[in-house]
Design a protein around this motif. Structure first.
Motif, PDB file in Angstrom:
ATOM      1  N   THR A 107      71.471  38.128  33.101  1.00  0.00           N
ATOM      2  CA  THR A 107      70.925  38.326  31.746  1.00  0.00           C
ATOM      3  C   THR A 107      71.155  39.748  31.232  1.00  0.00           C
ATOM      4  OG1 THR A 107      68.751  38.918  32.647  1.00  0.00           O
ATOM      5  CG2 THR A 107      69.131  36.581  32.126  1.00  0.00           C
ATOM      6  N   ALA A 108      72.112  40.467  31.836  1.00  0.00           N
ATOM      7  CA  ALA A 108      72.328  41.878  31.498  1.00  0.00           C
ATOM      8  C   ALA A 108      73.452  42.086  30.480  1.00  0.00           C
ATOM      9  CB  ALA A 108      72.622  42.674  32.766  1.00  0.00           C
ATOM     10  N   GLY A 109      73.929  41.007  29.860  1.00  0.00           N
ATOM     11  CA  GLY A 109      74.952  41.134  28.836  1.00  0.00           C
ATOM     12  C   GLY A 109      76.361  41.322  29.373  1.00  0.00           C
ATOM     13  N   LEU A 110      76.593  40.954  30.624  1.00  0.00           N
ATOM     14  CA  LEU A 110      77.926  41.069  31.211  1.00  0.00           C
ATOM     15  C   LEU A 110      78.792  39.882  30.800  1.00  0.00           C
ATOM     16  CD1 LEU A 110      76.865  42.102  34.838  1.00  0.00           C
ATOM     17  CD2 LEU A 110      77.757  43.607  33.041  1.00  0.00           C
ATOM     18  N   ALA A 111      80.100  40.067  30.856  1.00  0.00           N
ATOM     19  CA  ALA A 111      81.036  38.980  30.576  1.00  0.00           C
ATOM     20  C   ALA A 111      80.842  37.854  31.591  1.00  0.00           C
ATOM     21  CB  ALA A 111      82.467  39.504  30.644  1.00  0.00           C
TER      22      ALA A 111
END
Length: 194
Positions: free
Chosen positions: A107-111
């Motif tokens: 949920t950390a906005g990584l691809a």
């Protein structure tokens, strides 16, 4: 450190060279490096393997560090969590981003491709016996080559080996690696107290 190691002033040969190179790079020799000198015949092999694997890692240094951070949480290795969090803050230019990745990389906005890589690394650190061919097919679906998959597996597995030895002999993170923010420091303390 729980065991006797070779002090910097007593180091000779390859161990002296390893110490000197690390001191030039960091300004000091890490306990994680020194602890291997309790086995002086093994210390250079471990060091050379790490440098060869990392310098030839097909997915780049930032991904090596991301995999290591995720694996360190699962082991759990306080030493490696603090070291790699500090390095990733420099890489990503954001302590908040590193904290979010360490808390839950999903949920950390990584691809999506990066998340798939880290899911695989996390499973290796937790219990590699549960990895199936379906997991490998999913990585291929995300565009990873077999060489890259092997690199991910090596990085996560190697971290388990390194971190467990550090804990077993009492290596602790140097103050350089400990963030001044007590909440961040507490989040990275996933195993032994720092």
């Amino acid at each position: 450190m729980f065991i006797a190691t070779i002090d910097e002033q007593d180091a000779t040969g390859e161990i002296a060279e390893i110490y000197a190179a690390e001191a030039r790079t960091l300004g000091f020799v890490m306990e994680g490096t020194k602890c291997w000198t309790a086995l002086p015949q093994v210390a250079p092999l471990v060091e050379h393997l790490l440098h060869a694997a990392r310098s030839n890692f097909s997915l780049g240094l930032v991904n090596w560090r991301l995999i290591t951070l995720v694996a360190a949480k699962q082991i759990p290795s306080t030493y490696c969590s603090h070291v790699y969090a500090k390095l990733l803050i420099q890489d990503l230019d954001s302590k908040e981003k590193v904290r979010a990745i360490q808390h839950d990389f999903r949920t950390a906005g990584l691809a999506a491709k990066t998340v798939a890589m880290l899911v695989y690394a996390e499973q290796i650190a937790r219990d590699a016996s549960l990895v199936t061919e379906r997991d490998i097919d999913l990585l291929r679906h995300h565009g990873f080559s077999d060489r890259e998959i092997a690199d991910i597996a090596f990085c996560a597995s190697y971290r388990c080996f390194m971190s467990r030895f550090f804990d077993a002999v009492g290596a602790m993170p140097e103050s350089t690696w400990l963030d001044p923010d007590p909440e961040f420091r507490a989040a990275m303390t996933v195993g032994k107290p720092a």
